[in-house]
Write an enzyme that holds these catalytic residues in place. Structure first.
Site, PDB file in Angstrom:
ATOM      1  N   ALA A 124       0.861  -1.182   0.000  1.00 33.23           N
ATOM      2  CA  ALA A 124       0.000   0.000   0.000  1.00 33.23           C
ATOM      3  C   ALA A 124       0.894   1.228   0.000  1.00 33.23           C
ATOM      4  O   ALA A 124       1.406   1.636   1.047  1.00 33.23           O
ATOM      5  CB  ALA A 124      -0.915  -0.017   1.225  1.00 33.23           C
ATOM      6  N   ASP A 241      11.537  -1.311  -9.506  1.00 32.10           N
ATOM      7  CA  ASP A 241      12.388  -1.928 -10.519  1.00 32.10           C
ATOM      8  C   ASP A 241      12.028  -3.395 -10.707  1.00 32.10           C
ATOM      9  O   ASP A 241      11.892  -3.881 -11.836  1.00 32.10           O
ATOM     10  CB  ASP A 241      13.865  -1.799 -10.132  1.00 32.10           C
ATOM     11  N   ARG A 244       8.396  -3.706 -12.198  1.00 30.80           N
ATOM     12  CA  ARG A 244       8.279  -3.275 -13.591  1.00 30.80           C
ATOM     13  C   ARG A 244       8.795  -4.353 -14.534  1.00 30.80           C
ATOM     14  O   ARG A 244       8.307  -4.496 -15.656  1.00 30.80           O
ATOM     15  CB  ARG A 244       9.023  -1.953 -13.782  1.00 30.80           C
ATOM     16  N   ARG A 269      -9.763 -17.873 -41.619  1.00 32.35           N
ATOM     17  CA  ARG A 269     -10.864 -17.059 -42.114  1.00 32.35           C
ATOM     18  C   ARG A 269     -10.694 -16.746 -43.598  1.00 32.35           C
ATOM     19  O   ARG A 269      -9.628 -16.326 -44.050  1.00 32.35           O
ATOM     20  CB  ARG A 269     -10.936 -15.759 -41.316  1.00 32.35           C
ATOM     21  N   GLN A 280      -1.587  -9.240 -48.794  1.00 37.22           N
ATOM     22  CA  GLN A 280      -0.319  -8.607 -48.413  1.00 37.22           C
ATOM     23  C   GLN A 280      -0.463  -7.703 -47.204  1.00 37.22           C
ATOM     24  O   GLN A 280       0.411  -7.695 -46.319  1.00 37.22           O
ATOM     25  CB  GLN A 280       0.235  -7.799 -49.587  1.00 37.22           C
ATOM     26  N   GLU A 364       1.751   0.734 -11.805  1.00 37.99           N
ATOM     27  CA  GLU A 364       3.155   0.966 -11.452  1.00 37.99           C
ATOM     28  C   GLU A 364       3.789   2.078 -12.299  1.00 37.99           C
ATOM     29  O   GLU A 364       4.969   2.026 -12.629  1.00 37.99           O
ATOM     30  CB  GLU A 364       3.982  -0.319 -11.593  1.00 37.99           C
TER      31      GLU A 364
END
Length: 384
Positions: A124, A241, A244, A269, A280, A364
């Site tokens: 927290a 650190d 992350r 599909r 392309q 974060e």
């Protein structure tokens, strides 16, 4: 692309993939996401098999592994299911502070519970309206004999209301500089005066509870101080650190998972008498997405490897977080585009990859926070 993984790392990757394939049931996941329920059985089994807290020491029921191994596992989990993968990755959230700076007593009491899938953890730090500005925290801890009395309110606490304990950042000296005036405390969830209020409906990561934590004259023993008094600011920098890097691994997995589903779809599909993949423009989109995923994987693994080698680089971790989470959002959005109308349907999953990736992009520290950290490091001090 295996980044030159070692034999043991490849085995870990294979084991994680097998676990996700066997335990991550699609229908179950969709139902849990809809009901905002925690995947208790999957979490408990992950703990039993050693997939949680792998970087904990063996004395704390971990495997003495590094962040690299954790990233490999997290990527595979999030590739298979963005929400289940992130829920498991965040089940030990906040425990890194105990692992790195906590006393042996705190480590032995709490970390095995976390690693074995018997207790959730959390931290927290943030306060309403202040974001990641810790210079003026309103949450305070005052020494009273052999105890500390904590008062304040923390917001957007991950696992809030479900955790067994919280690592709480407090101001302990209002007159001191930010680098010396903050301290971290372990606060058990059942302490008198601690209340967790759910923040409400969320876009993504709906299996994880998020709460506002209110602390009203909460007393904790002096032994619950994490590390030394006044070292809180240093602790949260390293915490960011580590996390992350972990979040970057989630992002890589989410990007790959959304890509996998889109690739499979365009190969099946048909439109105008051809498979969509044969056009392309589709091929170019697939090429760009594949290139992007390879780039963020390399960046994330590089950050994890550096940390494990004792060469932590805050700039690199911020770069990994910035690039990987942005890419995860972009890849998931393009996957929805490739699916067309089907991309909006829950059964095809890519919409959930988008929702979850958007959450971790903000979590974060959003793009701006990461760019601030990177820019400050690259530019350095400017002579007047």
């Amino acid at each position: 692309m295996d980044f030159g993984l070692t034999k043991s790392e490849k085995e870990m990757q294979k084991a994680a993939k097998a676990f996700a394939k066997g335990e991550f049931d699609k229908d179950m996941s969709l139902e849990l996401d809809k009901k905002k329920e925690f995947p208790t059985k999957v979490w408990e089994k992950a703990g039993e098999l050693g997939f949680i807290g792998m970087h904990f020491s063996e004395e704390c029921s971990g495997q003495d592994l590094g962040l690299m191994e954790s990233c490999i596992v997290i990527e595979e989990f999030c590739r298979k299911d963005s929400t289940l993968g992130s829920t498991l990755a965040f089940s030990s959230y906040g425990s890194e502070s105990i692992l790195k700076y906590g006393s042996d007593e705190l480590k032995k009491k709490f970390l095995p519970e976390v690693a074995e899938g018997r207790m959730l953890s959390s931290c927290a730090f943030k306060e309403n309206g202040k974001g990641y500005n810790f210079k003026s925290l309103s949450t305070t801890a005052v020494r009273d004999g052999d105890e500390w009395i904590i008062n304040g309110e923390k917001t957007y606490v991950l696992n809030g209301g479900s955790s067994g304990f919280y690592s709480v950042l407090c101001q302990t000296d209002s007159d001191a500089d930010i680098t010396k005036g903050l301290s971290m405390f372990l606060v058990e969830a059942d302490r008198e005066g601690l209340v967790a209020d759910d923040v409400g409906e969320k876009l993504g990561l709906r299996m994880i509870k998020t709460a506002t934590i209110k602390l009203n004259n909460v007393r904790v023993p002096a032994s619950n101080l994490i590390g030394n008094e006044g070292s809180g600011y240093k602790q949260i920098q390293e915490f960011f650190d580590i996390n992350r890097i972990i979040i970057s691994a989630q992002a890589v997995g989410m990007a790959q998972g959304a890509f996998d589903r889109a690739l499979d779809y365009v190969k099946q599909r048909e439109q105008f008498g051809k498979k969509i993949a044969q056009f392309q423009i589709t091929g170019h989109k697939i090429a760009n997405l594949s290139t992007t995923i390879t780039q963020i994987r390399l960046l994330t693994y590089n950050a994890a490897w550096n940390y494990d080698q004792g060469k932590n680089d805050s700039k690199l971790t911020a770069m990994a977080k910035l690039a990987s989470t942005k890419a995860a959002v972009d890849v998931a959005a393009e996957a929805i585009q490739l699916f067309g109308g089907y991309g909006f349907m829950t059964e095809y999953e890519v919409e959930r990859y988008y929702r979850d990736s958007k959450v971790i992009e903000i979590f974060e520290g959003n793009r701006g926070v990461q760019r601030d950290a990177i820019g400050k490091d690259v530019i350095g001090k400017i002579k007047k």
